[in-house]
Design an enzyme around this catalytic site. Structure first.
Site, PDB file in Angstrom:
ATOM      1  N   SER A 111      16.325  20.778   3.123  1.00  0.00           N
ATOM      2  CA  SER A 111      17.282  19.875   3.773  1.00  0.00           C
ATOM      3  C   SER A 111      16.949  19.629   5.242  1.00  0.00           C
ATOM      4  CB  SER A 111      18.710  20.418   3.642  1.00  0.00           C
ATOM      5  OG  SER A 111      18.875  21.542   4.456  1.00  0.00           O
ATOM      6  N   LYS A 166      28.094  21.715   6.861  1.00  0.00           N
ATOM      7  CA  LYS A 166      27.102  21.442   7.902  1.00  0.00           C
ATOM      8  C   LYS A 166      27.671  20.485   8.955  1.00  0.00           C
ATOM      9  CE  LYS A 166      22.915  22.039   5.108  1.00  0.00           C
ATOM     10  NZ  LYS A 166      21.921  21.297   4.306  1.00  0.00           N
TER      11      LYS A 166
END
Ligand SMILES: [Ca+2]
Ligand SMILES: [Ca+2]
Ligand SMILES: [Ca+2]
Ligand SMILES: [Ca+2]
Ligand SMILES: [Ca+2]
Ligand SMILES: [Ca+2]
Ligand SMILES: [Ca+2]
Ligand SMILES: [Ca+2]
Ligand SMILES: [Ca+2]
Ligand SMILES: [Ca+2]
Ligand SMILES: [Ca+2]
Ligand SMILES: [Ca+2]
Lengths: 238, 238, 238, 238, 238, 238
Positions: A98, A141
């Protein structure tokens, strides 16, 4: 204590986003990714991998970046580049892909010496052809970077960049949504890496690419000149 | 018995600080780190790693040094350098990145042949862009060097260099604080590696950098001349 | 969510077919395989292998591709090529050689920059001499791509390419057979890789080969010119 | 039976000292260390390491030798040298760094073709800057070489070389001390490797260094001439 | 289903013979071995080894082939050759050296582009000097190829090649012996690899060797011309 | 069945002697060691090691050979040699260094193309300076070769070569001693490898060395000419 910038611009430094676990609690946190690049033969150097602190999926993500860079910039120019990537102040293993969009932007900034916005953080993987792919943990996140910005005080320009495909399942906490509503914090979505290049760099994608090509050309020339001088020197001495 | 200098200057030799455990007791101790450098292609050679005596975090720290050196000195010059780093008289595994500032200073001293102060010891990690990051065990590391200096007799110039961020949580024993108060021992804090370069070397950072660049240039030339002579020799024989 | 195209054409991107297991259920699914290629010395780069996500049989399949490419294109021209292969959005280990035909087509497309049909998917292994060999799981692989196409709407041109030898034991579900009967979906069989090249690329096999050779020639020249300029520069300075 | 010389001089051969265990008994024994060197690119070749018969601390000791040689002889000359080090008639793993002074002397002798005294044995480790460091087992190592010399008959010149720092804790058996008192056997202490060079070689340290430099120069020239002739040959044929 | 040819000729493809176990039953089966070769620096590439599907004894057999090729063809010519060897449609580990004669013939055919007889199969190991050595499982290997030929119909030319030393202990089934008696199937024995070269190739051993040498010469020249053109191009531009 | 010659001469082939165990029985047996050599860069290639069939002590013995060859032949000439060593028809791991004298002789024969006596077998290790060292199992090794010679019929010239130091503890069976007494079989002892070179080769040691040097020179020239022609070709085309 993590060293993170949430405003201004820096060369070769970007805010990635990672998920951490503490007991049963899961939370997101920004992580500083840096790149240093110079004429060389090593290509993209994954420092975590060399230190045996990188999982297979992270390794694969960085290898995919190398493929992308090769196909985009190395068909006409040879890539005589060493670009050294690190997760700073990270003392445990890195895995997942990611961070690959963040890593690509750090490489481009380091090569071109064009600064990256520090008031943005980015999460998202990319494939060899520059397509941005969805990732996990988007909510926490985003919240992790949101909290750091709120603690340090909003500038009004701060925000996160996420893959387009993550948008539909986003379930952010109300306080974040309301803050976004108030224009304190921004959520940008991207389908291709070019959109992220545009967001993070002042100049346009075309300008970034053209700067990238001219620096790679210069680097190849630096490597050559070092040999040239050798042979020139010889001529002079005859 | 450890061989440690606590006064004077030496080339390619610096006092790092490490934490040791003996039963339930934890104590700090200076450790001598040395560097030898010469024209070559190996870059920074982590002797502990080659001997399989270096943990991943130490490896990562040294790889980050290589990235820093590449970005700072190798954009215009090719780094035709072998710089061999060792923890002297260390017979067990090294881990952690708290010696990376010390290691960088030893490399710069070895390349430039500019001497390093031996009356200072340093602890602190650094990132690829030269930012000094906090480390653990600051108290006992400082006390470890303090005790060696006291045993050998204070010169009034001795002290330790630590990361700025470690200052706020410092909890030194009274005897050390009082000694610092009396000007027998000094505690310097640094935020960027340039401040440490300034403390350890007589000349200014600009002078050190300029010497670094001219030696790297000479080294590249040495490598070239070895080939030159080959070709000159050939010309002579025609 | 998997990013898959089932119509149009793309360079360096192809639909492979893989079998997945979920509990007791076995099902087929298309997987996107991409290739990026550029002048270099690495030959075929198996990204999964470099990331330790590739089993021995997959590794062997890719090594066989390298042998095939060497024998077909490198007897007269040196293969100064890096061709980076990846299974996109694949986060677990890859094994088996049933993607080797797909991988070869992706490489050829990436080198030649000739686009590949996205409305076809292919499964089949090949040997060093270009012979297509039967693979397992043909039924569920075909059904897997069939289902994706049906969900997105048939174009009438979609279909799969399988090894000739798999035809005799094919036991497809009635709904697929009927759809094939209605011309909504197609099943092509191939005995040699040349037949697959013909199906996936617009131009003829001869045209593809001739483009392949001229690009490999150009790549070798790019590599050479980078050195040439060095030496030209030297001439100018005399 | 071990092949050991205790008088005369030999090129590339030296008496090291090692500790062995047999049941509860611990005893010292001389061990023959040899070096062969020739123009090449391998640097110091640790044969035990290549044969997986060398522990980490021994590996580290040899790597430190390479650093020392690089810094002392390779700043102006490139080290185009292969120097192959072996413990002869040793069939089990080697560890510890107490042979590193012996190894350095064997390398210097092999390169310069200056002979080493065989009536001396040496134990001691050295750091990258040539400082000799204390080692363990000094007593039984000295006694081991003493016994071999006594069995073969004293020449009056025989003795051992040990690190200065080991002197203070030395507890030798009376028979050895008395023999030393009678001038039958000698114990030399060294603080820096230069003192050991002076003891083992007939010429002075300066002469050894100068010979070392001229042979390394010759070796580099040999390597060059092999290429020269190629190009000269070409000239002749025009 | 295995793809095997039992008549005609092919370049770079040969029938080896292997033993398989199914429960308590042991049986022989032909296996297709292929080679692709082209100018390069890799020498003999053992694909099974690179894919970690080759046992030590097989590895050793292939290394012995490399030694044989080096000594026979590379004393005067440098071997600028990559020869890629694979057991096609083999999905488990290969071990034993009984395929080394077959592998050598496949390499020679691939390099020279001279076709190999497909109506013969061969089993036998060879040493570095071309001597054919006995192998195990001769009976069932012969019967395995016999059965495939009988199923597909005898041509009258089919047969197997085995090491001379295996002849004395041969215990073939009556049906095979009778078939051999009727001239339907043949058993050839060889003591040196040259006899096998003569059986498998139309031309004589001398002609094969001379073709081998001229192609290796051409390959070296191809490698050279690629560099030549670089330098010619430079001349033109002056 | 082992292929062993016990009379005549062969190039690059020698009889070593090894000890085997079968239940409680220990017996000696000759083993054929071969070498093939050609211009190259690999040096001494230990095929058993590359196939992971060589123990550490055998590896060390071969590395010591490389050191000896380097020091003896490569100080003036670069060793552009690949010398491939194998134990033929050996299917289990090799260990111990007792074959190192045999291996050195096989290398010298292969490089010089001077034949080796096949009516002799040799056992013995050697150090980097050519000193032959004692080995284990001398009695049964001698008896093993004795029995093979007796079975095939004595020529009167057959015998074994062993290290001088093994002579004193030799306890051969009476039948062997009596046969030696009758001059049917011979036992030679050697202290240095030069004595073994003299026994195995027709020419003197000086002649062997001089042939060795001239072939190594030729090999270096072959390597050079391959590049020369490239550059000559270029000259012609101007
Ligand atoms: Ca968007
Ligand atoms: Ca922009
Ligand atoms: Ca400060
Ligand atoms: Ca200063
Ligand atoms: Ca078909
Ligand atoms: Ca077509
Ligand atoms: Ca002394
Ligand atoms: Ca002296
Ligand atoms: Ca025959
Ligand atoms: Ca023939
Ligand atoms: Ca003798
Ligand atoms: Ca002789």
């Amino acid at each position: 204590r993590l060293l993170i910038d949430v405003k201004g611009e820096q060369i070769g430094q970007i805010n990635g986003l990672s998920v951490h676990h503490s007991g049963e609690h899961t939370f997101g946190r920004p992580s500083r990714i840096t790149c240093q690049s110079f004429p060389g033969k090593e290509g993209v150097v994954n420092i975590e991998r060399k230190a045996e602190m990188s999982g297979s999926i992270h390794d694969k993500g960085v290898l995919i970046l190398s493929g992308f860079l090769g196909g985009r910039y190395a068909r006409e120019h040879s890539l005589t580049l060493s670009a050294s990537l690190a997760f700073e102040q990270s003392y445990s293993d890195i895995d997942g892909d990611s961070a690959s969009c963040a890593e690509l932007l750090a490489i481009i900034s380091s090569v071109t010496e064009l600064p990256l916005r520090q008031d943005l953080a980015i999460t998202g993987s990319m494939n060899q052809r520059g397509v941005v792919q969805p990732i996990g943990g988007a909510n926490c996140k985003i919240e992790g970077f949101y909290d750091v910005c709120r603690n340090r005080g909003f500038t009004g320009e701060q925000g996160v960049v996420i893959p387009e495909q993550n948008l539909e399942n986003l379930m952010l906490e109300d306080r974040v949504l309301e803050s976004v509503g108030r224009g304190e914090f921004h959520i940008y979505t991207v389908e291709r890496i070019d959109e992220a290049i545009d967001l993070f760099f002042e100049p346009s994608v075309e300008e970034v690419d053209s700067r990238m090509e001219s620096v790679l050309e210069e680097m190849a020339e630096t490597a050559r000149n070092l040999q040239d001088e050798d042979e020139k020197g010889e001529d002079e001495s005859v």
